[in-house]
Design a protein around this motif. Structure first.
Motif, PDB file in Angstrom:
ATOM      1  N   ASN A   1       0.977   4.908  -5.789  1.00 45.97           N
ATOM      2  CA  ASN A   1       0.112   4.016  -6.552  1.00 45.97           C
ATOM      3  C   ASN A   1      -1.320   4.325  -6.142  1.00 45.97           C
ATOM      4  O   ASN A   1      -1.628   4.411  -4.958  1.00 45.97           O
ATOM      5  CB  ASN A   1       0.452   2.565  -6.192  1.00 45.97           C
ATOM      6  N   LEU A   2      -2.186   4.523  -7.114  1.00 49.01           N
ATOM      7  CA  LEU A   2      -3.590   4.794  -6.803  1.00 49.01           C
ATOM      8  C   LEU A   2      -4.161   3.652  -5.959  1.00 49.01           C
ATOM      9  O   LEU A   2      -4.031   2.489  -6.302  1.00 49.01           O
ATOM     10  CB  LEU A   2      -4.388   4.897  -8.110  1.00 49.01           C
ATOM     11  N   THR A   3      -4.754   4.016  -4.836  1.00 49.98           N
ATOM     12  CA  THR A   3      -5.477   3.029  -4.051  1.00 49.98           C
ATOM     13  C   THR A   3      -6.947   3.399  -4.160  1.00 49.98           C
ATOM     14  O   THR A   3      -7.321   4.530  -3.852  1.00 49.98           O
ATOM     15  CB  THR A   3      -5.046   3.089  -2.572  1.00 49.98           C
ATOM     16  N   ILE A   4      -7.737   2.480  -4.648  1.00 47.52           N
ATOM     17  CA  ILE A   4      -9.163   2.794  -4.753  1.00 47.52           C
ATOM     18  C   ILE A   4      -9.813   2.428  -3.432  1.00 47.52           C
ATOM     19  O   ILE A   4     -10.048   1.265  -3.137  1.00 47.52           O
ATOM     20  CB  ILE A   4      -9.803   2.065  -5.951  1.00 47.52           C
ATOM     21  N   GLU A   5     -10.050   3.455  -2.622  1.00 46.18           N
ATOM     22  CA  GLU A   5     -10.563   3.221  -1.271  1.00 46.18           C
ATOM     23  C   GLU A   5     -12.084   3.117  -1.287  1.00 46.18           C
ATOM     24  O   GLU A   5     -12.757   3.806  -2.044  1.00 46.18           O
ATOM     25  CB  GLU A   5     -10.158   4.369  -0.340  1.00 46.18           C
ATOM     26  N   ASP A   6     -12.557   2.295  -0.412  1.00 47.02           N
ATOM     27  CA  ASP A   6     -13.980   2.132  -0.174  1.00 47.02           C
ATOM     28  C   ASP A   6     -14.641   3.497   0.007  1.00 47.02           C
ATOM     29  O   ASP A   6     -14.129   4.348   0.722  1.00 47.02           O
ATOM     30  CB  ASP A   6     -14.126   1.342   1.148  1.00 47.02           C
ATOM     31  N   GLY A   7     -15.749   3.722  -0.637  1.00 47.22           N
ATOM     32  CA  GLY A   7     -16.507   4.952  -0.392  1.00 47.22           C
ATOM     33  C   GLY A   7     -16.130   6.129  -1.280  1.00 47.22           C
ATOM     34  O   GLY A   7     -16.771   7.169  -1.239  1.00 47.22           O
ATOM     35  N   THR A   8     -15.079   5.989  -2.077  1.00 48.09           N
ATOM     36  CA  THR A   8     -14.695   7.098  -2.959  1.00 48.09           C
ATOM     37  C   THR A   8     -15.450   6.985  -4.281  1.00 48.09           C
ATOM     38  O   THR A   8     -15.968   5.922  -4.611  1.00 48.09           O
ATOM     39  CB  THR A   8     -13.177   7.066  -3.253  1.00 48.09           C
ATOM     40  N   PRO A   9     -15.530   8.090  -5.032  1.00 46.71           N
ATOM     41  CA  PRO A   9     -16.205   8.009  -6.343  1.00 46.71           C
ATOM     42  C   PRO A   9     -15.579   6.938  -7.243  1.00 46.71           C
ATOM     43  O   PRO A   9     -16.293   6.225  -7.954  1.00 46.71           O
ATOM     44  CB  PRO A   9     -15.989   9.406  -6.927  1.00 46.71           C
ATOM     45  N   LEU A  10     -14.253   6.804  -7.197  1.00 43.96           N
ATOM     46  CA  LEU A  10     -13.610   5.783  -8.020  1.00 43.96           C
ATOM     47  C   LEU A  10     -14.063   4.385  -7.617  1.00 43.96           C
ATOM     48  O   LEU A  10     -14.218   3.503  -8.459  1.00 43.96           O
ATOM     49  CB  LEU A  10     -12.079   5.866  -7.898  1.00 43.96           C
ATOM     50  N   TYR A  11     -14.279   4.210  -6.314  1.00 52.47           N
ATOM     51  CA  TYR A  11     -14.713   2.904  -5.827  1.00 52.47           C
ATOM     52  C   TYR A  11     -16.084   2.544  -6.398  1.00 52.47           C
ATOM     53  O   TYR A  11     -16.337   1.416  -6.793  1.00 52.47           O
ATOM     54  CB  TYR A  11     -14.757   2.916  -4.296  1.00 52.47           C
ATOM     55  N   ARG A  12     -16.934   3.575  -6.473  1.00 52.95           N
ATOM     56  CA  ARG A  12     -18.269   3.317  -7.023  1.00 52.95           C
ATOM     57  C   ARG A  12     -18.181   2.948  -8.503  1.00 52.95           C
ATOM     58  O   ARG A  12     -18.890   2.072  -8.983  1.00 52.95           O
ATOM     59  CB  ARG A  12     -19.175   4.530  -6.800  1.00 52.95           C
ATOM     60  N   LEU A  13     -17.248   3.628  -9.215  1.00 49.50           N
ATOM     61  CA  LEU A  13     -17.054   3.290 -10.631  1.00 49.50           C
ATOM     62  C   LEU A  13     -16.545   1.855 -10.767  1.00 49.50           C
ATOM     63  O   LEU A  13     -16.915   1.123 -11.677  1.00 49.50           O
ATOM     64  CB  LEU A  13     -16.050   4.259 -11.275  1.00 49.50           C
ATOM     65  N   LEU A  14     -15.673   1.490  -9.815  1.00 49.06           N
ATOM     66  CA  LEU A  14     -15.076   0.154  -9.843  1.00 49.06           C
ATOM     67  C   LEU A  14     -16.137  -0.916  -9.610  1.00 49.06           C
ATOM     68  O   LEU A  14     -16.232  -1.891 -10.359  1.00 49.06           O
ATOM     69  CB  LEU A  14     -13.995   0.068  -8.757  1.00 49.06           C
ATOM     70  N   THR A  15     -16.963  -0.683  -8.578  1.00 47.37           N
ATOM     71  CA  THR A  15     -17.947  -1.718  -8.235  1.00 47.37           C
ATOM     72  C   THR A  15     -19.055  -1.785  -9.282  1.00 47.37           C
ATOM     73  O   THR A  15     -19.664  -2.826  -9.463  1.00 47.37           O
ATOM     74  CB  THR A  15     -18.565  -1.492  -6.842  1.00 47.37           C
TER      75      THR A  15
ATOM     76  N   THR B   1       0.848  -1.195   0.000  1.00 43.38           N
ATOM     77  CA  THR B   1       0.000   0.000   0.000  1.00 43.38           C
ATOM     78  C   THR B   1       0.877   1.236   0.000  1.00 43.38           C
ATOM     79  O   THR B   1       1.917   1.285   0.649  1.00 43.38           O
ATOM     80  CB  THR B   1      -0.945   0.072   1.208  1.00 43.38           C
ATOM     81  N   ALA B   2       0.398   2.220  -0.765  1.00 41.96           N
ATOM     82  CA  ALA B   2       1.246   3.370  -1.051  1.00 41.96           C
ATOM     83  C   ALA B   2       1.442   4.269   0.166  1.00 41.96           C
ATOM     84  O   ALA B   2       2.554   4.665   0.479  1.00 41.96           O
ATOM     85  CB  ALA B   2       0.644   4.156  -2.203  1.00 41.96           C
ATOM     86  N   LYS B   3       0.326   4.582   0.846  1.00 38.13           N
ATOM     87  CA  LYS B   3       0.421   5.634   1.867  1.00 38.13           C
ATOM     88  C   LYS B   3       0.454   5.090   3.283  1.00 38.13           C
ATOM     89  O   LYS B   3      -0.253   4.145   3.599  1.00 38.13           O
ATOM     90  CB  LYS B   3      -0.778   6.582   1.736  1.00 38.13           C
ATOM     91  N   CYS B   4       1.258   5.704   4.094  1.00 48.15           N
ATOM     92  CA  CYS B   4       1.307   5.312   5.495  1.00 48.15           C
ATOM     93  C   CYS B   4       1.798   6.459   6.361  1.00 48.15           C
ATOM     94  O   CYS B   4       2.978   6.582   6.650  1.00 48.15           O
ATOM     95  CB  CYS B   4       2.212   4.093   5.662  1.00 48.15           C
ATOM     96  N   TYR B   5       0.885   7.343   6.710  1.00 49.30           N
ATOM     97  CA  TYR B   5       1.222   8.489   7.547  1.00 49.30           C
ATOM     98  C   TYR B   5       0.237   8.560   8.700  1.00 49.30           C
ATOM     99  O   TYR B   5      -0.872   8.027   8.605  1.00 49.30           O
ATOM    100  CB  TYR B   5       1.126   9.798   6.745  1.00 49.30           C
ATOM    101  N   GLY B   6       0.631   9.257   9.747  1.00 47.70           N
ATOM    102  CA  GLY B   6      -0.288   9.599  10.850  1.00 47.70           C
ATOM    103  C   GLY B   6      -1.260   8.499  11.222  1.00 47.70           C
ATOM    104  O   GLY B   6      -0.891   7.447  11.706  1.00 47.70           O
TER     105      GLY B   6
END
Lengths: 599, 401
Positions: B212-226, A554-559
């Motif tokens: 690296n793009l992380t598609i996190e739960d709850g983001t607009p990208l996540y909705r596009l993904l699902t 995973t890319a990010k790891c802060y705070g």
């Protein structure tokens, strides 16, 4: 103390779901054996597991008092029978303790294989059969058709068949009357030396083994010295009595009576089902007929996922054995799985039950290997070895031939599915024997099959290929020579002993390929590539590989991410808890049962 | 005595901050003009009118934390304005905050003071003002040098905004500039990412973060993904892109010092390091996290609740966890391994009175050897090999009991 002539001992023969337990509950109600507030649905299925699965695992018995229409008081002993083929021997002993049987057939389902095999056993034991068509008020009821099936089956008169709806409480009085009028009173010599048949036993943590018995000759009372025929061991009787909802102590049990006997017997290994209890002083010369040592048919390795639980597993198995004389086990060690036990079971259901109880009641996290049957191997040295663990099969060069257990299977199926059943039986190396017809629409097929071919998923397959209409029952016949080989599975070049199994040589290639494919599916991608191979001896017959992970960072790891990320990694790790580490490879537990899932 | 906060050279793998003795301050400014499609931070769009009250709340929070003996006793070497879009704050607001911090806490004169800013949202005057207020490092959310990619992630700036803003930062005298880039966008071709990297190094920032793009739960990208409208880049493609980035940036003088962070010699982010080397940090603002060496805690996420609590004179915390010894160990390991400097085994021994190799023999056997080792031991540090870096999470998870 009841007069012999006022005792009726009977059991109920029925297929699962045909309403045996509900009917039993109605009989208990009608005879005021239980007050309404004591009724749990299906009283006889005492274990939680039994209630959940809707089957009776262990036999039980209960005594009812009935004031009949003739103005007389009768004692009715209902001896319940286990509802699964794994426990066929226990069924036969329960039948042997009775003079009559209620044959319950579901008005919409008709006669099924298991009903028939139990019915034939009951007829063999000279039991009076009282046929009852149950669930007559259900929409799909075909009372006349089912009646005709019963008439064809047992040759009774139409008028002898009772109609009932246990659920609605219909026909219950008629059944009770029929039991009194038709079931013969017990015979037996009052003054002869004691002979009591053990038809069931259970373990009471405070009192030791409790034998459930039917007195055939003589009498048994507290203080008396008794002897078990098979073991020759002697004990002093502490207590006898009858079985109501609780045990009801009595001054004695006499000819024809059904009850229990407590005699400071440490565990159920001494109160074996089918054994005869006699008096230590002036014993009977001969035991009752029919005793048989119950032998396990199916074996599997059971390993604690956490090897530190080995001792706990042993303790738990010891405890279960107190109550289950058919359970056998011995220590086993596996390179892949560490220390555990090779456990013998009566059948696959028995295995599932034991595993579930170990996990539920003893909180063990278990990994079991694929179940297998027992093989008899004649070595070139002419020595015969019995192999219940594929990993211990001698090398090919040392084997003259291998024999495997065969069973006779009875399959009852509507005519339109005969073709499907025959195809399935053929795939399972079945030898066709016979077809007869229960009625114009249903056939009764007899096959001889290798036991190994039916212990996995035969029943499920049979059900799905017949839309659930087929019913199946089987009995062991003999050991027969077969062309069998050991199929090994190698993970990254290392043989995984717990995945070895014995298959028919004609099936080995297909199986090898399918197992590799299945393992590829089940083994998650890891940090390194995982090579999966199937081999017979040193010959690799199939291979697959699980590609390594490509990127996992995973890319990010802060705070605040640190807490979140730590939790994610903990979760990632948690998922691996049920995995077994083999060298650098982590194998999920399901993989050890992969073969079961191969189509 | 305050430890030197002069940027120390990150020469190769030297663990410059292995003995953390100063703390960090983070301020969260949750406001944005528009939310980006990948963002799962606590942000609110179109609520800029709340900023003055929010700044007041921040000042109240500083006041309250000043009363804490623990935070009072720390010496601070970094301040970071993150968001959100901190550059929505006026120069005067930033000044007030920096001044308040300096009067409340013991902050080094030479402290690294970073502010995140979005290209196109800050004027040259504003930048000059921030610098005047004490900000000495700017982190620009560039993300991409392609207009279509910027639109894909809902950024409000254009490519020309990037150049304008970078020029402005240099013109007003910022000597420490970082730019954020994002890669492995759905459908992103390798050549387009190479162009992004190329443009980035042409601008010669001192520091680059490439995520690296992380598609996190709850983001607009996540909705596009699902909903199946986008597909993430395959693991193999993402691996190639990541590998290429590390090599490309190294060839242009940017050393990778952490999974996603690269810097010219001497310009790694001190503030970043604070999160990874066990330092204490005080987080101020809605959703900000703090760590005092034993306990991690966070403020309530919702800025309205945050302001309400502070208006009542109370600290707005709504999460806290006390780290168990096992958690401390594991954090030290995984935060160490994510850095190029690696895990300092002597520091591990000092912290836990235990030999690392003894405790993790199984893992070491599994990952230190073989055809494709994932770990290596070098001058007292345990480091990921390149193969290990690509599987960093899986490697780290191995060290959990």
């Amino acid at each position: 103390m009841p007069l012999k002539s006022k005792i009726r001992n009977f059991c109920i023969i029925a297929h699962i779901d045909h309403g045996k337990s509900t009917l039993a509950d109605r009989l208990l109600e009608a005879t005021h054996t239980l007050k309404q507030n004591e009724m749990k649905a299906q009283v006889l299925d005492a274990m939680d597991l039994e209630r959940e699965r809707g089957i009776t695992i262990k036999a039980h018995a209960i005594t009812m008092k009935y004031h009949a229409a003739d103005g007389q008081d009768y004692v009715l002993n209902l001896i319940d029978t286990p509802g699964h083929v794994d426990f066929a021997y226990e069924v036969s002993r329960s039948l042997a303790a009775c003079e009559g049987a209620l044959l319950i057939v579901d008005a919409s389902q008709g006669v099924e294989a298991q009903t028939i095999s139990n019915l034939y056993q009951a007829i063999d034991h000279n039991l009076t059969i009282i046929p009852v068509v149950n669930k007559i008020d259900l929409p799909g009821a075909e009372v006349d058709k089912v009646k005709q099936q019963i008439i064809d089956l047992i040759g009774c008169e139409d008028s002898e068949i009772l109609l009932a709806s246990a659920k609605a409480g219909k026909g219950i009085e008629e059944i009770l009357t029929a039991i009194i009028e038709r079931v013969p009173a017990p015979q037996g010599e009052d003054d002869a030396p004691l002979r009591a048949l053990i038809f069931d036993s259970m373990y009471d943590p405070y009192r030791g083994a409790v034998a459930y018995i039917r007195i055939v000759d003589g009498e048994i009372n507290p203080g008396m010295k008794i002897k078990f025929f098979t073991t020759g061991r002697e004990f002093e009787v502490d207590e006898v009595g009858t079985l109501r909802l609780q045990k009801q102590p009595a001054d004695a049990l006499r000819v024809g009576e059904v009850g229990y006997c407590i005699a400071s017997v440490k565990d159920v290994q001494d109160t074996k089902v089918g054994d005869t209890i006699t008096a230590a002083v002036k014993p009977a010369t001969k035991p009752l007929p029919g005793y048989r040592e119950v032998k396990p048919m199916v074996f599997a390795g059971m390993f604690p996922t956490n090897n530190e639980q080995y001792e706990d597993l042993r303790a738990a198995l010891d405890k279960l054995r107190l109550n289950d004389a058919s359970l056998v086990f011995e220590p086993e060690s596996s390179i892949a799985l560490g220390f555990g036990f090779r456990v013998g079971f009566l059948g696959l259901l028995h295995m599932e039950i034991i595993q579930e109880r170990l996990e539920r009641e003893y909180e063990l996290d278990l990994l079991s290997t694929m179940p297998n049957v027992e093989y008899q191997v004649l070595k070139t040295s002419k020595e015969v070895v019995v192999v219940d663990n594929p990993a211990e099969l001698p090398s090919r060069g040392e084997i003259e031939y291998i024999e495997e257990p065969y069973i006779r299977g009875q399959i009852i199926v509507p005519n339109e599915y005969i073709g499907n059943v025959m195809k399935l039986a053929q795939e399972r190396r079945g030898i066709y024997k016979n077809t007869s017809y229960i009625d114009p629409t249903r056939a009764d097929l007899t096959y001889e099959l290798p036991l190994s071919e039916i212990i996995f998923d035969f029943y499920d397959k049979l059900k799905s290929t017949t839309r659930g209409y087929a019913s199946f029952d089987y009995e062991f016949i003999d050991f027969r020579r077969s062309n069998l080989v050991k199929l090994d599975i190698l993970i990254n070049g290392d043989r995984v002993d717990a995945l070895s199994h014995i298959v028919h040589s004609e099936k080995a290639y297909t199986w090898g390929r399918k197992i590799c494919e299945k393992l590829k599916e089940l083994i998650p991608r890891q940090m390194f590539e995982v090579a999966i191979q199937a081999a017979i001896g040193s010959k690799i017959i199939s291979r697959e590989s699980v590609r390594a992970m490509r990127k996992n960072v995973t890319a990010k790891c802060y705070g605040g991410d640190i807490t979140r990320k730590r939790k994610l990694l903990e979760k990632q790790k948690e998922g691996k808890k049920r995995m077994k580490q083999l060298g650098r490879v982590e194998i999920p537990q399901e993989a050890f049962l992969a073969v079961l899932k191969v189509e | 005595m305050i430890a030197s906060t002069q940027p120390a050279a990150v020469s190769g793998k030297k663990d410059v901050l292995s003995t953390p003795d100063t703390a960090a301050i983070y301020l969260h400014i949750p406001f944005c003009e528009q939310r980006c499609s990948y963002c799962d931070f606590y942000t609110v769009a179109k609520r800029e009118q709340a900023i003055p009250d929010y700044v007041d709340a921040l000042l109240t929070e500083i006041d309250l934390q000043q009363a804490s003996l623990f935070w009072q006793q720390q010496k601070y070497s970094t301040i970071f304005f993150g968001g959100g879009t901190p550059s929505l704050l006026s120069v005067a607001q930033v000044s007030r905050i920096v001044e308040a911090l300096r009067s409340a806490f013991f902050i080094s004169e030479a402290a690294e003071v970073t502010m995140e800013a979005n290209p196109g949202t800050v004027s040259r005057d504003q930048l000059a003002g921030y610098r005047q207020a004490g900000v000495n490092r700017l982190s620009l959310g560039v993300q991409s040098f392609h207009e279509d990619e910027l639109r894909q992630v809902d950024r409000i700036h254009s490519v020309s905004d990037i150049y304008k803003t970078v020029d402005a930062t240099r013109a007003v005298g910022f000597a420490n500039l970082s730019i954020d880039l994002i890669f492995a966008l759905p459908g992103q071709r390798p050549s387009r990412w190479r162009e992004n990297l190329h443009q980035a190094v042409q601008l010669a920032p001192e520091h680059i973060s490439a995520y690296n793009l992380t598609i996190e739960d709850g983001t607009p990208l996540y909705r596009l993904l699902t909903s199946g409208k986008i597909r993430p880049l395959s693991e193999g493609r993402a691996r190639a892109v990541y590998n290429f980035s590390i090599d490309f940036l190294a060839a242009h003088g940017y050393d990778q010092y952490e999974v996603s962070n690269y810097a010219k010699a001497g310009f790694h982010s001190h503030h970043n390091y604070k999160y990874w080397d066990g330092s204490c940090y005080l987080g101020l603002g809605a959703s900000a996290h703090s760590f005092d060496g034993q306990r991690r805690f966070a403020n309530v996420g919702n800025y309205v609740h945050y302001m309400k609590k502070l208006a009542e004179g109370r600290l707005p915390q709504d999460f806290e966890e006390w780290l168990t010894p096992e958690q401390k160990r594991f954090e030290m390991i995984f935060l160490g391994l994510r850095r190029s400097a690696g895990l300092n085994l002597a520091a591990y021994r000092a912290a836990f009175q235990a030999d690392f190799y003894d405790e993790y023999e199984v893992q070491m056997e599994k990952m230190l050897h073989g055809e494709q080792p994932l770990l290596r031991l070098e001058d007292g540090h345990l480091r990921l090999t390149r193969d290990g870096l690509l599987l960093c999470d899986a490697v780290c998870a191995e060290f959990l009991a």
